[in-house]
Structure formats: C-alpha cells, structure tokens
Design a protein around this motif. Structure first.
Motif, PDB file in Angstrom:
ATOM      1  N   ARG A  85      22.025 -10.137  59.520  1.00  0.00           N
ATOM      2  CA  ARG A  85      23.432  -9.807  59.793  1.00  0.00           C
ATOM      3  C   ARG A  85      24.186 -11.098  60.075  1.00  0.00           C
ATOM      4  N   ILE A  86      25.328 -11.292  59.421  1.00  0.00           N
ATOM      5  CA  ILE A  86      26.191 -12.441  59.661  1.00  0.00           C
ATOM      6  C   ILE A  86      27.206 -12.021  60.730  1.00  0.00           C
ATOM      7  N   LEU A  87      27.175 -12.725  61.872  1.00  0.00           N
ATOM      8  CA  LEU A  87      28.008 -12.348  63.012  1.00  0.00           C
ATOM      9  C   LEU A  87      29.026 -13.424  63.342  1.00  0.00           C
ATOM     10  N   ASP A 104      29.855 -13.600  52.857  1.00  0.00           N
ATOM     11  CA  ASP A 104      28.991 -13.654  51.668  1.00  0.00           C
ATOM     12  C   ASP A 104      28.202 -14.961  51.652  1.00  0.00           C
ATOM     13  N   ASN A 105      27.859 -15.441  52.855  1.00  0.00           N
ATOM     14  CA  ASN A 105      27.138 -16.711  52.987  1.00  0.00           C
ATOM     15  C   ASN A 105      25.807 -16.666  52.243  1.00  0.00           C
ATOM     16  N   LEU A 106      25.413 -17.823  51.716  1.00  0.00           N
ATOM     17  CA  LEU A 106      24.105 -17.949  51.076  1.00  0.00           C
ATOM     18  C   LEU A 106      23.082 -18.205  52.177  1.00  0.00           C
ATOM     19  N   ASP A 149      17.094  -8.847  49.074  1.00  0.00           N
ATOM     20  CA  ASP A 149      18.086  -7.946  48.498  1.00  0.00           C
ATOM     21  C   ASP A 149      19.353  -8.023  49.341  1.00  0.00           C
ATOM     22  N   ASN A 150      20.439  -7.461  48.811  1.00  0.00           N
ATOM     23  CA  ASN A 150      21.663  -7.387  49.604  1.00  0.00           C
ATOM     24  C   ASN A 150      22.439  -6.101  49.337  1.00  0.00           C
ATOM     25  N   GLY A 179      28.371  -8.922  54.714  1.00  0.00           N
ATOM     26  CA  GLY A 179      27.815  -9.441  55.949  1.00  0.00           C
ATOM     27  C   GLY A 179      26.328  -9.186  56.140  1.00  0.00           C
ATOM     28  N   LEU A 180      25.669  -8.612  55.125  1.00  0.00           N
ATOM     29  CA  LEU A 180      24.264  -8.225  55.272  1.00  0.00           C
ATOM     30  C   LEU A 180      23.411  -8.688  54.102  1.00  0.00           C
ATOM     31  N   CYS A 181      22.138  -8.958  54.376  1.00  0.00           N
ATOM     32  CA  CYS A 181      21.134  -9.047  53.329  1.00  0.00           C
ATOM     33  C   CYS A 181      19.783  -8.729  53.946  1.00  0.00           C
TER      34      CYS A 181
END
Length: 134
Positions: A50-52, A63-65, A80-81, A100-102
């Motif tokens: 999770r990108i917080l 959508d960070n790598l 996966d995302n 925000g997830l993968c």
C-alpha cells in the motif's frame, strides 16, 4: 487535507461529514496475508503493498514503481496490481502500483527459516515484512 461536506435541509444542518483526502505518496506499507508458511516449496504468502501519505492514508492515485528484494529461502512467485491491461511481467521483482496498491506473491523453498521482503520506491520510505518458513 480535509474536505467538509455539509448537508442542509430547510436551512438546518442535518449532516456534516469530514472527508480526508490523501496527501502525496510518502511511504510503503506491506501486509502479508500469512506470516508463517510451510517449507514445502509450494506454500505462498500474498503480500499487499500500500502506498501511503505521511498520515497513513492510502493514496488512491499513486502509481509508483515498487522494487522488491527477497532475502532467505524463498522466491518471488509473482507480482500483480489488479490492472488488467498492464503489460508488465507477472514474474518479476518490480511492479507499478495501481490505485495505490500492488501485490507480491512469496513462495517458500524446502528449507525452514525466515524470509524478508523489502519494498522500495523512489522518494518513498521503504518497508519490510518477515515471513517465517517452517
């Protein structure tokens, strides 16, 4: 920030809602569905990324790598995302976040021990999770 939504009926306030809007991406959180897996070279743990923001809110447009590094007797079985049209490989050690997830799928080898998955992304505070293989 915080948005205030006020609903009025005949000039009277009947509902006030505070809607928290996410700030900019600041850190990564890793959540393993299983922290203990079996050393049978088949067992899996699904680790949600999770990108917080600074306050711990999910950033829905992030959508960070994300790069993954796994230490210990295991492998990254897949990534996966949830974005169906993604052209990124399923077998990889990276994945762009979507909404925000993968996800990283960790697979045990046939040895007991500890697996440590670290996720990094440029400009974000990294995160690690430890999975025990028994």
């Amino acid at each position: 920030g915080v948005l205030k939504a006020v609903t009025k009926k005949n000039g009277q306030v009947v509902l006030t809602r505070e809607i928290k809007t996410a700030g900019k991406p600041a850190k990564i959180e890793l959540l393993a569905d299983r922290s203990k897996i079996t050393a049978d070279a088949k067992d899996l743990s699904f680790v949600t990324v999770r990108i917080l923001d600074e306050e711990g809110n999910l950033v829905p447009n992030a959508d960070n790598l994300v790069q993954f590094k796994l230490e210990g007797a295991g492998t990254i079985a897949g990534v996966d995302n949830g974005f169906q049209a993604s052209l990124e490989p399923f077998k990889a050690d990276y994945r762009k976040a979507y909404r925000g997830l993968c996800l990283a799928i960790i697979q045990a080898k046939d040895k007991a021990g500890k697996l440590k998955l670290t996720a990094t992304a440029e400009g974000l505070k990294e995160a690690s999770v430890v999975i025990t293989v028994k």
